[in-house]
Design a protein around this motif. Structure first.
Motif, PDB file in Angstrom:
ATOM      1  N   SER A 184     -27.108  64.819 -16.644  1.00  0.00           N
ATOM      2  CA  SER A 184     -27.505  63.553 -17.242  1.00  0.00           C
ATOM      3  C   SER A 184     -28.739  63.005 -16.529  1.00  0.00           C
ATOM      4  O   SER A 184     -28.725  62.819 -15.311  1.00  0.00           O
ATOM      5  CB  SER A 184     -26.362  62.541 -17.155  1.00  0.00           C
ATOM      6  N   PHE A 185     -29.786  62.732 -17.297  1.00  0.00           N
ATOM      7  CA  PHE A 185     -31.022  62.183 -16.737  1.00  0.00           C
ATOM      8  C   PHE A 185     -31.315  60.772 -17.258  1.00  0.00           C
ATOM      9  O   PHE A 185     -32.304  60.162 -16.867  1.00  0.00           O
ATOM     10  CB  PHE A 185     -32.206  63.093 -17.086  1.00  0.00           C
ATOM     11  N   ARG A 186     -30.458  60.259 -18.125  1.00  0.00           N
ATOM     12  CA  ARG A 186     -30.783  59.010 -18.826  1.00  0.00           C
ATOM     13  C   ARG A 186     -30.928  57.819 -17.878  1.00  0.00           C
ATOM     14  O   ARG A 186     -31.850  57.009 -18.024  1.00  0.00           O
ATOM     15  CB  ARG A 186     -29.719  58.699 -19.885  1.00  0.00           C
ATOM     16  N   PHE A 187     -30.028  57.695 -16.901  1.00  0.00           N
ATOM     17  CA  PHE A 187     -30.101  56.551 -15.985  1.00  0.00           C
ATOM     18  C   PHE A 187     -31.447  56.543 -15.268  1.00  0.00           C
ATOM     19  O   PHE A 187     -32.121  55.512 -15.191  1.00  0.00           O
ATOM     20  CB  PHE A 187     -28.954  56.607 -14.974  1.00  0.00           C
ATOM     21  N   ASN A 188     -31.853  57.690 -14.739  1.00  0.00           N
ATOM     22  CA  ASN A 188     -33.134  57.767 -14.033  1.00  0.00           C
ATOM     23  C   ASN A 188     -34.311  57.495 -14.959  1.00  0.00           C
ATOM     24  O   ASN A 188     -35.292  56.856 -14.569  1.00  0.00           O
ATOM     25  CB  ASN A 188     -33.294  59.126 -13.364  1.00  0.00           C
ATOM     26  N   GLN A 189     -34.213  57.968 -16.201  1.00  0.00           N
ATOM     27  CA  GLN A 189     -35.292  57.716 -17.163  1.00  0.00           C
ATOM     28  C   GLN A 189     -35.445  56.219 -17.419  1.00  0.00           C
ATOM     29  O   GLN A 189     -36.562  55.697 -17.481  1.00  0.00           O
ATOM     30  CB  GLN A 189     -35.011  58.452 -18.473  1.00  0.00           C
ATOM     31  N   LEU A 190     -34.309  55.520 -17.551  1.00  0.00           N
ATOM     32  CA  LEU A 190     -34.349  54.067 -17.759  1.00  0.00           C
ATOM     33  C   LEU A 190     -34.893  53.363 -16.514  1.00  0.00           C
ATOM     34  O   LEU A 190     -35.649  52.385 -16.619  1.00  0.00           O
ATOM     35  CB  LEU A 190     -32.953  53.540 -18.095  1.00  0.00           C
ATOM     36  N   LEU A 191     -34.500  53.859 -15.350  1.00  0.00           N
ATOM     37  CA  LEU A 191     -34.961  53.261 -14.101  1.00  0.00           C
ATOM     38  C   LEU A 191     -36.482  53.366 -13.986  1.00  0.00           C
ATOM     39  O   LEU A 191     -37.169  52.377 -13.668  1.00  0.00           O
ATOM     40  CB  LEU A 191     -34.295  53.961 -12.920  1.00  0.00           C
ATOM     41  N   TYR A 192     -37.020  54.552 -14.259  1.00  0.00           N
ATOM     42  CA  TYR A 192     -38.470  54.746 -14.170  1.00  0.00           C
ATOM     43  C   TYR A 192     -39.206  53.904 -15.221  1.00  0.00           C
ATOM     44  O   TYR A 192     -40.291  53.376 -14.954  1.00  0.00           O
ATOM     45  CB  TYR A 192     -38.818  56.226 -14.348  1.00  0.00           C
ATOM     46  N   LYS A 193     -38.603  53.788 -16.386  1.00  0.00           N
ATOM     47  CA  LYS A 193     -39.208  52.965 -17.438  1.00  0.00           C
ATOM     48  C   LYS A 193     -39.281  51.511 -16.993  1.00  0.00           C
ATOM     49  O   LYS A 193     -40.311  50.840 -17.181  1.00  0.00           O
ATOM     50  CB  LYS A 193     -38.381  53.084 -18.728  1.00  0.00           C
ATOM     51  N   GLY A 194     -38.199  51.024 -16.392  1.00  0.00           N
ATOM     52  CA  GLY A 194     -38.185  49.644 -15.914  1.00  0.00           C
ATOM     53  C   GLY A 194     -39.218  49.399 -14.834  1.00  0.00           C
ATOM     54  O   GLY A 194     -39.879  48.353 -14.807  1.00  0.00           O
ATOM     55  N   LEU A 195     -39.403  50.373 -13.943  1.00  0.00           N
ATOM     56  CA  LEU A 195     -40.413  50.256 -12.897  1.00  0.00           C
ATOM     57  C   LEU A 195     -41.822  50.273 -13.483  1.00  0.00           C
ATOM     58  O   LEU A 195     -42.678  49.456 -13.118  1.00  0.00           O
ATOM     59  CB  LEU A 195     -40.252  51.392 -11.885  1.00  0.00           C
ATOM     60  N   ALA A 196     -42.063  51.208 -14.402  1.00  0.00           N
ATOM     61  CA  ALA A 196     -43.400  51.347 -14.993  1.00  0.00           C
ATOM     62  C   ALA A 196     -43.794  50.095 -15.769  1.00  0.00           C
ATOM     63  O   ALA A 196     -44.966  49.693 -15.765  1.00  0.00           O
ATOM     64  CB  ALA A 196     -43.447  52.574 -15.903  1.00  0.00           C
ATOM     65  N   GLN A 197     -42.812  49.461 -16.432  1.00  0.00           N
ATOM     66  CA  GLN A 197     -43.090  48.265 -17.226  1.00  0.00           C
ATOM     67  C   GLN A 197     -42.974  46.987 -16.396  1.00  0.00           C
ATOM     68  O   GLN A 197     -43.112  45.889 -16.927  1.00  0.00           O
ATOM     69  CB  GLN A 197     -42.144  48.205 -18.427  1.00  0.00           C
ATOM     70  N   GLU A 198     -42.727  47.145 -15.097  1.00  0.00           N
ATOM     71  CA  GLU A 198     -42.601  46.036 -14.147  1.00  0.00           C
ATOM     72  C   GLU A 198     -41.509  45.049 -14.564  1.00  0.00           C
ATOM     73  O   GLU A 198     -41.610  43.836 -14.340  1.00  0.00           O
ATOM     74  CB  GLU A 198     -43.948  45.326 -13.972  1.00  0.00           C
ATOM     75  N   LEU A 199     -40.446  45.597 -15.147  1.00  0.00           N
ATOM     76  CA  LEU A 199     -39.284  44.781 -15.494  1.00  0.00           C
ATOM     77  C   LEU A 199     -38.317  44.688 -14.320  1.00  0.00           C
ATOM     78  O   LEU A 199     -37.483  43.777 -14.264  1.00  0.00           O
ATOM     79  CB  LEU A 199     -38.572  45.361 -16.720  1.00  0.00           C
TER      80      LEU A 199
END
Length: 349
Positions: free
Chosen positions: A310-325
């Protein structure tokens, strides 16, 4: 008294797999004090709180976070020698993981509403599992070909998948969080075919509704059949082996394992479920499998080529960081990695 704090102390101890005596020994506090903390009768001062956090290997803020996760009835698959303490530890570590998962989704404003594709169906005979599996494949647009990644399929259909690092005595569990979010937990140490089968067995527990006359043993058998039917549809299994066989070569099963991601053992059970082979042939197969090393070597040489991770949690984490959320500090807490580890592992494009 702060009931949230009391519950978090209790959850942290269970998550660590410790008795009160063991936590007392590790923290230097008395068993009586820990008992009073867990009952909400009193709270530790800052010095004792730090001792508890160090003993439990947690950050202090853990004890002040209100839990957002309520597990419904848990279908827990394990061998008898996996003790109660280990079972409780797995359960509370899963809760902790899901708290972080749901918090991350809330920050990203992700609303994944799960819909059971066979919600209105009820199983009265075990043979009806074949129809249920076919319906799931149809409604989830899976076609009749091999499913490349079971984990990805589940996550695409809004089912949370959590992998845990556990002894082989633990298979998996399935449950609903907050009465609406389906979760499947699987042992990450399994061979890939066993992991795929276990994930689908647990999916059976989540999706299938059984008539009242089914025993627990019959339900487990039905979920096994459901897993096999999702992995290899009836028409495809018959296409691979034919309607009836008196002899099957191990090499045939090895090719099915490589193509479909179903173990050689599970293929034989699938063949028996579909009356392609007799019960005596199945028994003979298991005798040979358990006594002949070349047979086991063939299994290992014919592994399905997939990580099934499962990679989904990490994908969401990186997305949140990239979007500065989320900040790196928050990401560190959610991912249980240091800020420095996170920063050095990421590259902007």
């Amino acid at each position: 008294m702060n009931n949230t704090f009391a519950q978090r102390i209790y959850s942290a101890r269970k998550m660590a797999g410790l008795s009160m005596d063991e936590l007392a020994s590790l923290s230097g506090l008395s068993k009586n004090a820990i008992s009073r903390y867990e009952k909400g009768i009193m709270k530790p001062d800052s010095a004792n709180l730090l001792k508890l956090a160090k003993a439990l290997k947690l950050k202090v803020d853990y004890f002040f976070r209100k839990s957002s996760v309520e597990l419904q009835e848990v279908a827990f698959r394990k061998k008898a020698k996996l003790g109660i303490k280990s079972v409780e530890s797995i359960k509370y570590r899963v809760i902790d993981r899901l708290e972080k998962y749901l918090e991350l989704e809330e920050i990203l404003m992700i609303n994944n509403e799960f819909v059971n594709p066979i919600a209105n169906a009820s199983i009265h005979r075990i043979e009806e599992v074949e129809w249920s599996a076919a319906q799931v494949r149809e409604k989830w647009n899976l076609g009749l070909n091999p499913i490349t990644s079971i984990v990805e399929m589940l996550e695409d259909n809004f089912i949370k998948v959590v992998e845990v690092d556990e002894p082989m005595e633990f298979d998996g569990l399935s449950t609903f969080v907050n009465k609406k979010i389906p979760v499947i937990v699987v042992n990450q140490n399994f061979p890939v075919e066993r992991k795929r089968f276990t994930l689908l067995h647990e999916l059976g527990h989540l999706l299938l509704s059984f008539a009242g006359h089914f025993t627990q043993k019959e339900i487990e058998s039905a979920c096994n059949r459901f897993a096999g039917a999702i992995l290899v549809p009836k028409s495809k299994m018959i296409s691979e082996l034919g309607i009836s066989r008196k002899k099957i070569y191990a090499q045939e099963l090895a090719e099915i394992q490589k193509e479909w991601g179903i173990s050689i053992q599970a293929s034989m059970y699938r063949a028996r479920d579909l009356n392609i082979i007799s019960q005596s042939k199945l028994s003979q197969f298991y005798f040979e499998y358990n006594t002949k090393q070349p047979f086991k070597d063939l299994v290992d040489e014919s592994r399905y080529r997939s990580d099934e991770a499962s990679f989904r949690f990490n994908q969401l984490l990186y997305k949140g960081l990239a979007q500065e959320l989320i900040s790196f500090s928050k990401a560190s807490v959610l991912s249980e990695q240091s800020v420095n580890t996170l920063k050095t592992s990421l590259n902007f494009v």
